[in-house]
Design a protein around this motif. Structure first.
Motif, mmCIF file in Angstrom:
data_model
loop_
_atom_site.group_PDB
_atom_site.id
_atom_site.type_symbol
_atom_site.label_atom_id
_atom_site.label_comp_id
_atom_site.label_asym_id
_atom_site.label_seq_id
_atom_site.Cartn_x
_atom_site.Cartn_y
_atom_site.Cartn_z
ATOM 1 N N ASN A 113 0.845 -1.184 0.000
ATOM 2 C CA ASN A 113 0.000 0.000 0.000
ATOM 3 C C ASN A 113 0.882 1.235 0.000
ATOM 4 N N GLN A 115 0.764 5.504 -0.858
ATOM 5 C CA GLN A 115 0.075 6.745 -1.215
ATOM 6 C C GLN A 115 -1.366 6.494 -1.650
ATOM 7 N N LYS A 116 -2.081 5.724 -0.892
ATOM 8 C CA LYS A 116 -3.479 5.381 -1.156
ATOM 9 C C LYS A 116 -3.642 4.522 -2.413
ATOM 10 N N ASP A 117 -2.531 4.065 -2.984
ATOM 11 C CA ASP A 117 -2.560 3.147 -4.120
ATOM 12 C C ASP A 117 -1.980 1.808 -3.697
ATOM 13 N N THR A 118 -2.360 0.769 -4.415
ATOM 14 C CA THR A 118 -1.800 -0.558 -4.171
ATOM 15 C C THR A 118 -0.876 -0.916 -5.325
ATOM 16 N N ASP A 123 2.423 -3.522 -12.247
ATOM 17 C CA ASP A 123 2.066 -2.103 -12.203
ATOM 18 C C ASP A 123 3.221 -1.248 -12.725
ATOM 19 N N LYS A 179 5.590 7.838 -7.984
ATOM 20 C CA LYS A 179 4.143 7.660 -8.008
ATOM 21 C C LYS A 179 3.786 6.527 -8.954
ATOM 22 N N LYS A 180 2.569 6.059 -8.846
ATOM 23 C CA LYS A 180 2.042 5.022 -9.726
ATOM 24 C C LYS A 180 1.444 5.680 -10.961
#
Length: 603
Positions: A113, A115-118, A123, A179-180
């Motif tokens: 998990n 930054q509020k992303d998985t 990915d 970041k994603k």
């Protein structure tokens, strides 16, 4: 800043550092040290070599292309890393302990998990590499020596929203991830080019991106280095691996051979050969195998020149003229000039041998005027021509779309490749894997039957087997069983089909759901288009309260679904390629189609 000339004339520097064309003498720019450092000029080095920083020899600052800076929360690179490494990451899912070939333990995590992303395997992320930003695809999230890392395959930006794959892998702490990002065509990100180890750029299929990442992963090699049987199977199942012999297609191979033999003997062909069939049915492989067999025979070895053009790699249909002009006439020309050069060559009498041209994926040349197709097939009909043209299409009805003048030039020599049956697929996979015993016979039979029921695509069968081999490697098993095939099939296609259906517009979802209901209620494998039309309008009037569709609109939607390989169309019959469960999952959550879900579920 002042520019000085020998006449002591002073003028201000223009904003874009442009030197006026009226100047007869060179203008010399005198910069202070800070300005030179901004332009990356070493002041001491320049003057020690007796040079002055000449304005005309420097790239204007306004034209220098700098990489787009990322928004950093701190002023310096070190502060950026320090701040981002202090962020909290929550590792999720079960932990899988893997033993490497050196005897060390690696803890493989499912996801993290962030930054509020998985983040998980497959990915895409933006990361910091050597004080610059690039992109990468995550292959493994793991822990070694009580430290947590991620392995990524590096991608570089070619131009705006266009990216290039590489075979460069880096292992970094999670703090280096910025970041994603979402790498999909829908979001405007395109990645269809791979830079291989030799530095060459090749076209690749974006759908197999993760497979390419895992295949050369250094972590995967460390985990599975002691299992050579599975690695050999993966290598044999790679689509670029050419088979030593061609399995099946005896009749089709004989027809192609007879056409080429007769044409080469007389020096040309008045008619062209048209080959059609669904993807993965061995059309290109059979033709190339036949060409190789002709080259190995002494009577034909020096009788012809072979040119293979894949039209899917062309940016526009007219680009094929440039390729053929370069291969045949040894000249680099484009557009109309290339066409005129080829026409002049065809009409000339000084030629030796035949030229066999294979136009693969000929569907891409279809435009409104069909002038490119006409010229290709017309060359074989010209006086003194030595061209033998063959075209391969992935759709069964392409010849029906040809205008009359194209059909008249093409002729009537046509070969249809039917989808592979279960027994044919079983024979193909078995012979491809004859040098390894990684698969059980039941696993091969199950894979063949499953793929034959869907599409009969040999490439899909290889892809499923290869994915199953990766799963067996991850589980440290020596044999690939039916369970691995089932899991591979689900991971490769079930989720992809669901994602594809979810992205469809409402009319296409509605037709797909109606087809499922028609097949379910009548307990049949296919349905008539008119039956789908009547059932669809019945639902629109009574259940959904929306406007009805015309029969022509329904036919257009079905053809579009067929081009996406969600259904198969044979004359007036429609067959569902995906499973009904995928359709249910794909339309689930759509408020407009919520009333159809109980019928699909059988409630």
């Amino acid at each position: 800043m002042v520019l000085t000339r020998k006449s002591s004339l002073k003028r201000k520097l223009t904003p874009d550092h442009h030197v006026p064309k009226t100047s007869k003498k060179p203008i010399v720019a005198h910069f202070n040290k800070e300005e030179l450092q901004k332009m990356n000029i070493d002041l001491d080095k320049e003057y020690k070599q007796g040079k002055k920083p000449h304005l005309a020899s420097r790239t204007p600052l306004s034209r220098v292309q700098h990489p787009a800076p990322i928004e950093k929360p701190a002023k310096s690179y070190k502060d950026f890393i320090k701040n981002y490494q202090s962020r909290e990451f929550t590792w999720e899912g079960s932990v899988d302990i893997k033993c490497t070939s050196q005897g060390k333990d690696l803890l493989i995590y499912n996801s993290v998990n962030f930054q509020k992303d998985t983040l998980a395997s497959g990915d895409f992320v933006e990361l910091v590499k050597e004080k610059e930003t690039c992109y990468g695809q995550i292959t493994y999230l793991f822990e070694e020596n009580h430290k947590k890392y991620t392995e990524c395959r590096v991608f570089y930006q070619e131009r705006l929203k266009h990216y290039i794959e590489t075979y460069e892998y880096i292992t970094i702490p999670l703090g280096y991830i910025y970041k994603k990002v979402i790498f999909t065509a829908e979001n405007g990100f395109i990645c269809e080019t791979l830079k291989d180890k030799s530095g060459k750029f090749i076209q690749v299929n974006p759908s197999y991106c993760l497979e390419r990442s895992l295949f050369r992963s250094k972590i995967a090699m460390r985990i599975c280095a002691n299992n050579s049987s599975l690695h050999k199977a993966i290598s044999l199942l790679t689509l670029s691996s050419a088979p030593s012999n061609l399995v099946g297609r005896t009749q089709e191979k004989q027809e192609i051979l007879e056409f080429l033999e007769n044409s080469i003997k007389i020096g040309h062909s008045a008619n062209s050969l048209y080959i059609c069939g669904m993807p993965g049915t061995g059309k290109t492989a059979t033709f190339l195998y036949t060409i190789d067999s002709l080259r190995s025979r002494e009577e034909f070895s020096n009788s012809f020149t072979f040119i293979h053009v894949n039209c899917m790699k062309l940016s526009k249909p007219q680009e094929i003229y440039s390729i053929l002009c370069k291969e045949i006439c040894k000249r680099k020309k484009s557009g109309h000039e290339a066409l005129e050069t080829i026409n002049h060559y065809v009409k000339s009498s000084k030629k030796s041998g035949c030229i066999v041209i294979l136009v693969d994926e000929i569907d891409a040349l279809l435009n409104k005027k069909q002038d490119v197709l006409y010229n290709l097939f017309n060359w074989t009909n010209l006086y003194n021509s030595n061209f033998i043209v063959s075209g391969i299409a992935n759709t069964m009805d392409l010849s029906d779309k040809f205008i009359h003048k194209v059909s008249s030039r093409m002729g009537n020599k046509q070969i249809v490749f039917a989808p592979y049956s279960r027994d044919q697929l079983q024979e193909i996979i078995t012979k491809r894997l004859k040098d390894t015993e990684a698969f059980t016979p039941d696993a091969i039979l199950f894979c063949s039957a499953k793929v034959a029921s869907y599409s009969g695509d040999a490439r899909r069968a290889f892809q499923v087997c290869k994915k199953a081999a990766f799963l067996a490697l991850e589980q440290k098993e020596l044999k690939i069983s039916i369970e691995h095939i089932q899991k591979a099939f689900k991971q490769l296609f079930a989720s992809l089909y669901v994602q594809a259906i979810q992205s469809l517009p409402i009319p296409m979802k509605l037709v797909l759901a109606t087809l499922c209901l028609e097949l379910k209620n009548n307990n049949k494998e296919n349905a008539q288009i008119d039956r789908i039309f009547y059932r669809l309008n019945s639902y629109c009037e009574t259940l959904l309260l929306i406007c009805c569709f015309s029969l022509k609109q329904v036919a257009v939607v079905i053809n579009r679904l067929a081009s996406l390989h969600l259904v198969a169309v044979d004359e007036n019959c429609v067959k569902l390629i995906v499973s009904p469960d995928d359709v249910i999952d794909g339309i689930k959550g759509d408020e407009m189609l919520a009333k159809l879900e109980p019928f699909l579920l059988g409630n």
